[in-house]
Design an enzyme around this catalytic site. Structure first.
Site, PDB file in Angstrom:
ATOM      1  N   HIS A  39       0.852  -1.180   0.000  1.00  0.00           N
ATOM      2  CA  HIS A  39       0.000   0.000   0.000  1.00  0.00           C
ATOM      3  C   HIS A  39       0.895   1.240   0.000  1.00  0.00           C
ATOM      4  O   HIS A  39       2.116   1.137   0.178  1.00  0.00           O
ATOM      5  CB  HIS A  39      -0.922   0.012   1.238  1.00  0.00           C
ATOM      6  CG  HIS A  39      -0.190  -0.005   2.538  1.00  0.00           C
ATOM      7  ND1 HIS A  39      -0.068  -1.131   3.325  1.00  0.00           N
ATOM      8  CD2 HIS A  39       0.504   0.970   3.182  1.00  0.00           C
ATOM      9  CE1 HIS A  39       0.642  -0.850   4.385  1.00  0.00           C
ATOM     10  NE2 HIS A  39       1.017   0.425   4.331  1.00  0.00           N
TER      11      HIS A  39
HETATM   12  C1  T46 Z   1       3.290   0.643   6.835  1.00  0.00           C
HETATM   13  C2  T46 Z   1       4.072  -0.599   6.995  1.00  0.00           C
HETATM   14  C3  T46 Z   1       5.563  -0.352   7.055  1.00  0.00           C
HETATM   15  C4  T46 Z   1      -3.437  -0.753  13.879  1.00  0.00           C
HETATM   16  O1  T46 Z   1      -4.481  -1.035  14.503  1.00  0.00           O
HETATM   17  N1  T46 Z   1      -2.727   0.367  14.212  1.00  0.00           N
HETATM   18  C5  T46 Z   1      -1.579   0.698  13.566  1.00  0.00           C
HETATM   19  O2  T46 Z   1      -0.953   1.704  13.906  1.00  0.00           O
HETATM   20  C6  T46 Z   1      -1.131  -0.128  12.482  1.00  0.00           C
HETATM   21  C7  T46 Z   1       0.138   0.208  11.696  1.00  0.00           C
HETATM   22  C8  T46 Z   1      -1.875  -1.246  12.155  1.00  0.00           C
HETATM   23  N2  T46 Z   1      -3.005  -1.546  12.844  1.00  0.00           N
HETATM   24  C9  T46 Z   1      -3.744  -2.763  12.520  1.00  0.00           C
HETATM   25  C10 T46 Z   1      -4.388  -2.773  11.143  1.00  0.00           C
HETATM   26  C11 T46 Z   1      -4.364  -4.260  10.768  1.00  0.00           C
HETATM   27  O3  T46 Z   1      -5.497  -4.899  11.313  1.00  0.00           O
HETATM   28  O4  T46 Z   1      -2.809  -3.859  12.509  1.00  0.00           O
HETATM   29  C12 T46 Z   1      -3.123  -4.785  11.488  1.00  0.00           C
HETATM   30  C13 T46 Z   1      -1.942  -5.008  10.557  1.00  0.00           C
HETATM   31  O5  T46 Z   1      -1.697  -3.786   9.821  1.00  0.00           O
HETATM   32  P1  T46 Z   1      -1.247  -3.780   8.295  1.00  0.00           P
HETATM   33  O6  T46 Z   1      -1.850  -4.918   7.582  1.00  0.00           O
HETATM   34  O7  T46 Z   1      -1.523  -2.413   7.735  1.00  0.00           O
HETATM   35  O8  T46 Z   1       0.334  -4.023   8.424  1.00  0.00           O
HETATM   36  P2  T46 Z   1       1.459  -3.932   7.315  1.00  0.00           P
HETATM   37  O9  T46 Z   1       2.635  -4.618   7.870  1.00  0.00           O
HETATM   38  O10 T46 Z   1       0.968  -4.383   5.984  1.00  0.00           O
HETATM   39  O11 T46 Z   1       1.781  -2.355   7.167  1.00  0.00           O
HETATM   40  C14 T46 Z   1       2.286  -1.630   8.264  1.00  0.00           C
HETATM   41  C15 T46 Z   1       1.577  -0.289   8.410  1.00  0.00           C
HETATM   42  O12 T46 Z   1       0.158  -0.485   8.451  1.00  0.00           O
HETATM   43  C16 T46 Z   1       1.882   0.641   7.260  1.00  0.00           C
HETATM   44  O13 T46 Z   1       1.452   1.947   7.592  1.00  0.00           O
HETATM   45  O14 T46 Z   1       3.760   1.596   6.223  1.00  0.00           O
HETATM   46  O15 T46 Z   1       3.684  -1.400   8.110  1.00  0.00           O
END
Ligand code: T46
Length: 139
Positions: A47
């Site tokens: 993303h």
């Molecule tokens: C990014 C990369 C480097 C939260 O509730 N609060 C938060 O601050 C974050 C970051 C995530 N979440 C929840 C949302 C999802 O249910 O944690 C779960 C996993 O998040 P996500 O699928 O977005 O994780 P990544 O590893 O794909 O991405 C993350 C960050 O979301 C993103 O901003 O730049 O790490």
């Protein structure tokens, strides 16, 4: 997209790295999170963010990032805790090749906001190629 070298303070007891607002971290920190236990055959991220700025540091283990600003893609290996990766707005990111011991620390400029995410690569490319308004040009 850029990297920053973090300077360890060391003495006979061991090492310490400090990260401060507007010093090592080029924005005001509003949120901190860390990613661990990622299986090596999974890719994370996939993303972009409309406005968020972040600094990522692998404080243990290693992982790889690809950053794509819509014009070029760059790959980074985060394999030491003295290397910070700056990720600006409107940059597509993917993280992969996590080692089992990887702990990826991320400092962010804004609270979590799902509406800031661009999760379609097609939409990201269209936004990245759109002419920038003067207010965005300075970011
Ligand atoms: C990014 C990369 C480097 C939260 O509730 N609060 C938060 O601050 C974050 C970051 C995530 N979440 C929840 C949302 C999802 O249910 O944690 C779960 C996993 O998040 P996500 O699928 O977005 O994780 P990544 O590893 O794909 O991405 C993350 C960050 O979301 C993103 O901003 O730049 O790490």
């Amino acid at each position: 997209m850029d990297t920053v070298e973090l300077i360890p303070k060391g003495d006979e007891r061991g090492m310490l790295i400090a990260l401060e607002n507007l010093k090592e971290v080029p924005f005001e920190i509003r949120r901190v999170y860390y990613i661990y236990g990622t299986k090596s055959d999974f890719r994370r991220g996939k993303h972009a963010h409309r406005n968020l700025q972040q600094l990522a540091v692998c404080v243990a283990g290693s992982c790889r990032f690809v950053l794509d600003d819509g014009r070029e893609r760059k790959e980074y290996l985060l394999n030491r805790n003295t290397l910070g990766l700056k990720i600006g707005p409107m940059v597509w990111r993917e993280m992969y090749d996590f080692t089992p011991d990887c702990v990826l620390l991320v400092l962010a400029s804004q609270p979590y906001d799902e509406s800031d995410y661009v999760r379609s690569y097609g939409e990201f490319l269209a936004l990245a190629k759109a002419p920038k308004s003067p207010i965005n040009e300075s970011l």
